[in-house]
Write a protein that holds these residues in place. Structure first.
Motif, PDB file in Angstrom:
ATOM      1  N   LEU A  25      31.879  22.102 -51.737  1.00  0.00           N
ATOM      2  CA  LEU A  25      31.644  23.550 -51.696  1.00  0.00           C
ATOM      3  C   LEU A  25      30.235  23.790 -51.186  1.00  0.00           C
ATOM      4  O   LEU A  25      29.269  23.255 -51.744  1.00  0.00           O
ATOM      5  CB  LEU A  25      31.783  24.153 -53.096  1.00  0.00           C
ATOM      6  CG  LEU A  25      33.163  24.136 -53.753  1.00  0.00           C
ATOM      7  CD1 LEU A  25      33.052  24.658 -55.179  1.00  0.00           C
ATOM      8  CD2 LEU A  25      34.153  24.966 -52.951  1.00  0.00           C
TER       9      LEU A  25
ATOM     10  N   LEU B  80      34.659  25.761 -48.062  1.00  0.00           N
ATOM     11  CA  LEU B  80      35.354  24.631 -48.686  1.00  0.00           C
ATOM     12  C   LEU B  80      35.652  23.597 -47.606  1.00  0.00           C
ATOM     13  O   LEU B  80      36.425  23.858 -46.678  1.00  0.00           O
ATOM     14  CB  LEU B  80      36.647  25.104 -49.347  1.00  0.00           C
ATOM     15  CG  LEU B  80      37.521  24.026 -50.008  1.00  0.00           C
ATOM     16  CD1 LEU B  80      36.759  23.304 -51.110  1.00  0.00           C
ATOM     17  CD2 LEU B  80      38.800  24.641 -50.575  1.00  0.00           C
TER      18      LEU B  80
ATOM     19  N   VAL C  57      38.181  30.250 -55.886  1.00  0.00           N
ATOM     20  CA  VAL C  57      37.841  28.827 -55.731  1.00  0.00           C
ATOM     21  C   VAL C  57      38.545  27.940 -56.755  1.00  0.00           C
ATOM     22  O   VAL C  57      39.180  26.936 -56.382  1.00  0.00           O
ATOM     23  CB  VAL C  57      36.307  28.624 -55.791  1.00  0.00           C
ATOM     24  CG1 VAL C  57      35.963  27.146 -55.921  1.00  0.00           C
ATOM     25  CG2 VAL C  57      35.656  29.207 -54.551  1.00  0.00           C
TER      26      VAL C  57
END
Length: 420
Positions: free
Chosen positions: A381, A395, A411
């Motif tokens: 991330l 990502l 996420v």
């Protein structure tokens, strides 16, 4: 370089190799936990007399190998050289045998200590997983423990180990054999220390690894010829039960193990890829040990498997364990605001059961991505001021190199979906 080093004959477990040791402990204990064995933990040191009585004053462990100390109060203590005597002592002290549910089934894991000459597979500090079934005289218990150890090794992928099996008789028939063996041994050309052993525990002479001694033992009386009918029937039942379970074993009439407390069933797991230190574990029945250490009559059986030697056996066979990943997601913040936000995301991921780590120390993007790669994380991330302004993080799939923007609020769900 540190001023200090680990003491001679010991070792440190450090990542990544320590993960293999943890996996071995887990694999050995898993069948036990599924079979009614509860975890027990005992002190690393005990009263010296516990081992002198239980393990045996004639054993090398007691005469040569115990680490002993005297406390300020004058107590004589010893670092534990093995687990059975300590576990039985603890069970008796806690009156587990009086709870009305025999056998008491226990398993343990820990470090043990013996002052030995260091060599491959033999250390002065070593690790074992052990199991004890206390308070029942039943050949099915002996068979159960052998089968569970075999199951544990096979679950690890080991195939090149052998199980050696023997019966040492009991208090009825072994004295007759002992006398016959002593008569035979007294006529041999042996050193003084071995001659002393003949008078204390002659069966230990059969376990002598020296070639010149073994050569003289060719015509020694065979214990199987002296077993009483009850011991013969007991041993045949153990053999039948493990055979029916598909466990392959070898009869070894010279197998006596190195501890005085064994009776009837005795067994050893050996791996021929380890050289002279081929034993990876072993155990047997010890029906008289409770009485030796001041307890009631409690026939029992157990084993201990060496974690260190099991790891060496895996390496000898070239078996690589499928170890759990330590990090699935690695967060790389760019800027102070991103540090606070991504640290919160990492905390949320961990609470959701996702293994996540963070680029600590305020490193730049290049250094942080190197750390992410070394961590073995599948996903990274990355977020900077622009990403946060748009409410997203980047990502990155570390295997394919693909990168996409994911809404900050999505996420955890997105990673849970991708990681399965």
């Amino acid at each position: 370089m540190s001023t200090f080093q680990a003491p001679k004959g010991t070792y440190d477990l450090t990542p990544p190799r320590s993960a293999t040791f943890l996996a071995v402990r887990e694999a050995i204990s898993a069948p036990l936990r599924d079979s009614g064995y509860g975890y027990i933990e005992t002190p690393g040191f005990e009263n010296v007399e516990l081992f002198a009585r239980g393990v045996g004053e004639s054993t090398d462990i007691v005469t040569k190998e115990m680490y002993t100390l005297t406390t300020k109060g004058g107590d004589q203590l010893a670092l534990r050289p093995e687990g059975t005597a300590s576990v039985l002592r603890a069970a008796l002290e806690a009156n587990l045998h009086k709870a009305g549910n025999l056998p008491v089934k226990l398993w343990y894991s820990g470090s043990f200590y013996r002052y030995e000459r260091q060599q491959a597979g033999r250390y002065r500090h070593f690790s074992q997983v052990g199991a004890e079934a206390i308070g029942s005289e039943d050949p099915a218990l002996d068979a159960e423990l052998i089968i569970l150890a075999d199951q544990a090794y096979r679950s690890l992928g080991l195939r090149q180990f052998r199980i050696l099996l023997n019966s040492l008789g009991d208090k009825e028939c072994r004295p007759v054999y002992r006398e016959a063996l002593q008569t035979f041994l007294r006529d041999l050309d042996l050193d003084e220390e071995t001659r002393r052993r003949i008078e204390i525990n002659p069966l230990r002479v059969l376990d002598d690894k020296r070639a010149d001694v073994q050569k003289q033992l060719t015509d020694a009386p065979k214990l199987r010829d002296y077993l009483c009918d009850a011991c013969k029937a007991y041993h045949e039942e153990v053999r039948a039960l493990i055979t029916a379970a598909g466990v392959v074993f070898e009869d070894d009439e010279k197998l006596v193990r190195g501890l005085d407390y064994y009776t009837r069933t005795t067994f050893e797991f050996v791996h021929d890829g380890l050289g002279s230190q081929s034993a990876v574990g072993g155990g047997g029945r010890y029906d008289g040990l409770s009485e030796m250490i001041g307890g009631p009559e409690l026939p029992s059986v157990g084993w201990a498997l060496g974690v260190d030697r099991t790891v060496l056996a895996l390496e000898a066979e070239g078996v690589e364990l499928d170890l759990p990943v330590t990090t699935s997601v690695y967060a790389v913040p760019l800027g102070e605001e991103a540090r606070r936000v991504l640290f919160g995301v990492v905390t949320e991921l961990r609470r959701a059961g996702i293994a996540a780590d963070f680029a600590f120390g305020g490193r730049g993007l290049k250094g942080a991505m190197k750390s992410a790669n070394r961590s073995g994380a599948r996903y990274t991330l990355v977020a900077g001021e622009r990403d946060l302004a748009e409410g997203v993080v980047q990502l990155k799939d570390m295997e394919s190199g693909e990168q996409s923007a994911v809404p900050l609020t999505e996420v955890p769900a997105e990673l849970a979906k991708r990681l399965g």
